[in-house]
Scaffold this motif. Sequence first.
Motif, PDB file in Angstrom:
ATOM      1  N   ASN A   1      76.686  78.684   6.577  1.00 21.53           N
ATOM      2  CA  ASN A   1      75.639  77.685   6.404  1.00 21.53           C
ATOM      3  C   ASN A   1      74.965  77.468   7.766  1.00 21.53           C
ATOM      4  OD1 ASN A   1      74.070  75.476   5.858  1.00 21.53           O
ATOM      5  ND2 ASN A   1      75.709  74.224   4.982  1.00 21.53           N
ATOM      6  N   SER A   2      73.699  77.841   7.873  1.00 21.99           N
ATOM      7  CA  SER A   2      73.009  77.697   9.175  1.00 21.99           C
ATOM      8  C   SER A   2      72.945  76.233   9.593  1.00 21.99           C
ATOM      9  CB  SER A   2      71.568  78.209   9.091  1.00 21.99           C
ATOM     10  OG  SER A   2      71.504  79.466   8.553  1.00 21.99           O
TER      11      SER A   2
ATOM     12  N   PHE B   1      69.298  71.296  -4.542  1.00 22.88           N
ATOM     13  CA  PHE B   1      69.795  72.558  -5.102  1.00 22.88           C
ATOM     14  C   PHE B   1      70.762  73.200  -4.122  1.00 22.88           C
ATOM     15  CE2 PHE B   1      65.613  73.222  -3.252  1.00 22.88           C
ATOM     16  CZ  PHE B   1      65.771  74.355  -2.462  1.00 22.88           C
ATOM     17  N   ASP B   2      71.278  74.398  -4.495  1.00 22.22           N
ATOM     18  CA  ASP B   2      72.456  74.908  -3.788  1.00 22.22           C
ATOM     19  C   ASP B   2      72.154  75.726  -2.529  1.00 22.22           C
ATOM     20  OD1 ASP B   2      74.418  73.929  -5.765  1.00 22.22           O
ATOM     21  OD2 ASP B   2      73.242  75.205  -7.095  1.00 22.22           O
ATOM     22  N   ILE B   3      71.264  76.714  -2.664  1.00 20.82           N
ATOM     23  CA  ILE B   3      71.067  77.633  -1.525  1.00 20.82           C
ATOM     24  C   ILE B   3      69.577  77.827  -1.271  1.00 20.82           C
ATOM     25  CG2 ILE B   3      71.537  79.945  -0.606  1.00 20.82           C
ATOM     26  CD1 ILE B   3      73.847  80.190  -2.586  1.00 20.82           C
ATOM     27  N   HIS B   4      69.207  77.771   0.003  1.00 26.65           N
ATOM     28  CA  HIS B   4      67.831  78.074   0.403  1.00 26.65           C
ATOM     29  C   HIS B   4      67.920  79.193   1.429  1.00 26.65           C
ATOM     30  CE1 HIS B   4      63.741  77.751   1.691  1.00 26.65           C
ATOM     31  NE2 HIS B   4      63.527  76.532   1.250  1.00 26.65           N
ATOM     32  N   THR B   5      67.189  80.282   1.184  1.00 26.92           N
ATOM     33  CA  THR B   5      67.261  81.419   2.120  1.00 26.92           C
ATOM     34  C   THR B   5      65.920  81.664   2.794  1.00 26.92           C
ATOM     35  OG1 THR B   5      66.556  83.267   0.714  1.00 26.92           O
ATOM     36  CG2 THR B   5      68.821  82.512   0.437  1.00 26.92           C
TER      37      THR B   5
ATOM     38  N   SER C   1      70.737  79.581   4.331  1.00 28.85           N
ATOM     39  CA  SER C   1      71.190  80.939   4.605  1.00 28.85           C
ATOM     40  C   SER C   1      70.041  81.747   5.206  1.00 28.85           C
ATOM     41  CB  SER C   1      71.646  81.526   3.266  1.00 28.85           C
ATOM     42  OG  SER C   1      72.169  82.781   3.432  1.00 28.85           O
ATOM     43  N   HIS C   2      70.266  82.287   6.413  1.00 27.96           N
ATOM     44  CA  HIS C   2      69.210  83.051   7.093  1.00 27.96           C
ATOM     45  C   HIS C   2      69.737  84.422   7.481  1.00 27.96           C
ATOM     46  CE1 HIS C   2      67.961  78.808   7.795  1.00 27.96           C
ATOM     47  NE2 HIS C   2      66.782  79.327   7.504  1.00 27.96           N
TER      48      HIS C   2
END
Length: 472
Positions: free
Chosen positions: A5-6, A234-238, A268-269
């Motif tokens: 997790n960034s 929400f759960d994940i942002h990339t 997430s990056h």
Amino acid sequence: MRLYNSFTQKVEELQPLEARKVRMYSCGPTVYRPQHVGNYRAYMMAEMLRRSLVYLGYEVEHIVNITDVGHLTEDDVADAQGEDKLAKEARLREMSPFEIARAEEDAFLRDLKTLRILDAHAYPRATEHVPEMVEMIKVLIEKGRAYEVDGSVYFDVGSFPAYGRLSGNTVDKLVAGASGRVEDREDKKSPHDFALWKHDPKHLMQWDSPWGKGFPGWHIECSAMSRKYLGDSFDIHTGGPDNKFPHHECEIAQSESFSGKRFVQIWSHCGLLTIDGAKMAKSKGRLATIPELLEMGYDGADVRFFLLKQHYRAPLPYSTESLDEAKTVRGRINNFVHHEMTERADGPDQPGVAAAIDDARIRFRAALADDVNTSEALAVVHTFMTAINKLAPARADAEDVVGFMHEIDGVLDILDAAPAADLDAEIDELIAKRQQARTDKDFATADRIRDELVARGIELLDTPQGVRWKRI
Ligand code: AMP
Ligand code: ZN
């Protein structure tokens, strides 16, 4: 699934807001010029995460936006300046920005197919979500988090103390490092406040708003579109590494000020794709686009393999040597599946083969569940192939090996289709085996073979001339 997790800079256990269902948003292309292989690194990372989650038993909803307005040229500061990238390109090419946007979007979607990147569940365009952006800006003003100046609206960074938590660019640090490029308009409360809505009579794309005609800022687009499709939380942002600041930092400030809730669980990056030691970028230097790579003789799956070989967070230098190597290794895997394991003589089963498959499956899953470690997953495949070659399996075992390779290819998607003639022969052989099983009254085996054929898209037809088959 454990994911880096960034935001916390730690690997964390993914705990979706809804059990077993993951909602994921990825920043998509700014459609003013062709996307390059560096951009595709960001989309590949998101789709491998998605495929890994599905393999591990989650349901995933994935949204990728299309930025077709509002992304300005000087975008390394929150309140970007310069010209709209699309408007500038329209001026240079003497075309309308909409024409350019649609053409580049089509090219993007074509490239995704070439790279076998799964379609997102929606590709919302910024220009088609302006009312949602205006709605959000209105609420931010009502809540005292944003203010209007002469038809433009700015986010009040001072009203959001957590600003800078993702990127480390807190206001203190920004002030200390202010480059002079941060626009210090007298009418802004702080030079770090950034535009949510811009008044600019010269801009080619204009929408009505409560503050007069204008266009949205790039950051509010992703806050509004992610909210519309995935909700306040929400759960994940990339995104790519350059999205972290200012784009994602500003998204957090806007969305959390709007809803009062935590916006994203895991940020997430991917790492940078570099060329000649620097970021591959549309705005400068050497690029490699997907059509160019095809022209050079690479298959989309070779490029995919090249992107998968490196862990998504590590930097990845682009080179034709690495692409050549990807092509060679992928060729070896294809050869293993379509020749070495299909041209086998009959013989007894060996317990070692089933054990090797079980072991590889466990390690493959573990690699993906460990922060989508695709380089480790490919190492597992390599070790597995070596072990199987040593065991020299007979036909029945080899069929299981091929079955397992197809199972993991459901995630990796790097295999070519079987050569048609080989495939037809294989199917004829399976049908003959099924007939034999029926004659022997071994209906369990006959049913298992039929199910396997159905799973491979083959329908059996009983005709007066015997069993025929067709692809469904
Ligand atoms: P853009 O079309 O410029 O908005 O970029 C689309 C996506 O590609 C964004 O998520 C960027 O962060 C990402 N991106 C751009 N260049 C690179 C690169 N060289 N390496 C990795 N990701 C990149
Ligand atoms: Zn975005």
